[in-house]
Design a protein around this motif. Structure first.
Motif, mmCIF file in Angstrom:
data_model
loop_
_atom_site.group_PDB
_atom_site.id
_atom_site.type_symbol
_atom_site.label_atom_id
_atom_site.label_comp_id
_atom_site.label_asym_id
_atom_site.label_seq_id
_atom_site.Cartn_x
_atom_site.Cartn_y
_atom_site.Cartn_z
ATOM 1 N N TRP A 98 5.288 0.841 -6.974
ATOM 2 C CA TRP A 98 4.083 0.110 -7.332
ATOM 3 C C TRP A 98 3.423 -0.459 -6.087
ATOM 4 C CZ3 TRP A 98 9.022 -1.098 -8.696
ATOM 5 C CH2 TRP A 98 9.586 -2.235 -8.096
ATOM 6 N N VAL A 99 2.109 -0.645 -6.170
ATOM 7 C CA VAL A 99 1.341 -1.219 -5.077
ATOM 8 C C VAL A 99 1.594 -2.718 -5.030
ATOM 9 C CG1 VAL A 99 -1.008 -1.724 -4.269
ATOM 10 C CG2 VAL A 99 -0.435 0.558 -5.113
ATOM 11 N N VAL A 100 1.738 -3.227 -3.816
ATOM 12 C CA VAL A 100 1.927 -4.654 -3.576
ATOM 13 C C VAL A 100 0.633 -5.204 -2.976
ATOM 14 C CG1 VAL A 100 3.248 -6.359 -2.270
ATOM 15 C CG2 VAL A 100 4.389 -4.314 -3.153
ATOM 16 N N GLY A 101 0.098 -6.237 -3.571
ATOM 17 C CA GLY A 101 -1.082 -6.898 -3.027
ATOM 18 C C GLY A 101 -2.391 -6.342 -3.558
ATOM 19 N N ASP A 102 -3.474 -6.744 -2.890
ATOM 20 C CA ASP A 102 -4.826 -6.434 -3.338
ATOM 21 C C ASP A 102 -5.488 -5.305 -2.557
ATOM 22 O OD1 ASP A 102 -4.687 -8.471 -5.228
ATOM 23 O OD2 ASP A 102 -5.421 -9.976 -3.810
ATOM 24 N N GLU A 103 -4.761 -4.675 -1.652
ATOM 25 C CA GLU A 103 -5.312 -3.586 -0.843
ATOM 26 C C GLU A 103 -4.772 -2.248 -1.348
ATOM 27 O OE1 GLU A 103 -5.190 -2.021 3.803
ATOM 28 O OE2 GLU A 103 -4.194 -3.894 3.271
ATOM 29 N N PRO A 104 -5.632 -1.231 -1.443
ATOM 30 C CA PRO A 104 -5.105 0.088 -1.811
ATOM 31 C C PRO A 104 -4.051 0.540 -0.795
ATOM 32 C CG PRO A 104 -7.499 0.091 -1.901
ATOM 33 C CD PRO A 104 -7.082 -1.213 -1.254
ATOM 34 N N CYS A 105 -3.054 1.243 -1.279
ATOM 35 C CA CYS A 105 -2.039 1.838 -0.418
ATOM 36 C C CYS A 105 -2.408 3.310 -0.241
ATOM 37 C CB CYS A 105 -0.656 1.708 -1.055
ATOM 38 S SG CYS A 105 0.665 2.379 -0.029
ATOM 39 N N VAL A 106 -2.529 3.748 1.000
ATOM 40 C CA VAL A 106 -2.844 5.143 1.291
ATOM 41 C C VAL A 106 -1.643 5.761 2.004
ATOM 42 C CG1 VAL A 106 -4.382 6.738 2.506
ATOM 43 C CG2 VAL A 106 -5.312 4.667 1.424
ATOM 44 N N LEU A 107 -1.143 6.840 1.409
ATOM 45 C CA LEU A 107 0.019 7.558 1.940
ATOM 46 C C LEU A 107 -0.325 9.032 2.088
ATOM 47 C CD1 LEU A 107 2.650 6.027 -0.474
ATOM 48 C CD2 LEU A 107 2.889 5.962 1.991
ATOM 49 N N TYR A 108 0.044 9.607 3.229
ATOM 50 C CA TYR A 108 -0.004 11.058 3.406
ATOM 51 C C TYR A 108 1.389 11.569 3.094
ATOM 52 C CZ TYR A 108 -4.594 10.750 5.497
ATOM 53 O OH TYR A 108 -5.933 10.520 5.699
#
Length: 119
Positions: A98-108
């Motif tokens: 799951w994403v933590v915080g208010d910023e999108p998580c971007v993963l390659y």
């Protein structure tokens, strides 16, 4: 025979939407697949991808790098860790995330040939 092939990730071969919070842009060149996942705040695998995958936990082996945001991964055995910008990851099958915080998580991620692809 040597060859050269390229495709810009900003014009992917396909975009796989998650249920509610983000998407995976996918480029496939020969037998190599690379995805750029944009996981928006509120994204959770068990809510946004599980309905697509049809498995109890994520059964994809992920190998890649986080370039922004943060994501927590919990393995089926209870082991847990959080990745953030610059972290190179190897995540074996059998996890939720799951994403933590208010910023999108971007993963390659190179482990996305079948990820979030309707069965």
């Amino acid at each position: 025979m040597p060859s050269l092939d390229s495709q810009n990730i900003d014009t992917p071969h396909e975009t796989r939407p998650f249920r509610d919070h983000g998407h995976m842009d996918v480029v496939t060149l020969g037998d190599f697949t690379l995805g750029r996942g944009t996981f928006e705040p509120g994204w959770r695998w068990s809510e946004d991808v599980k309905p697509i995958a049809g498995t109890d936990s994520c059964q994809t082996r992920h190998t890649g790098i986080c370039v922004s945001g943060r994501m927590t991964v919990r393995m089926d055995d209870g082991a847990e860790g959080t990745v953030g910008p610059g972290d190179v990851v190897l995540i074996e099958p059998g996890h939720d995330a799951w994403v933590v915080g208010d910023e999108p998580c971007v993963l390659y991620d190179t482990g996305v040939a079948a990820y979030a692809k309707p069965q």
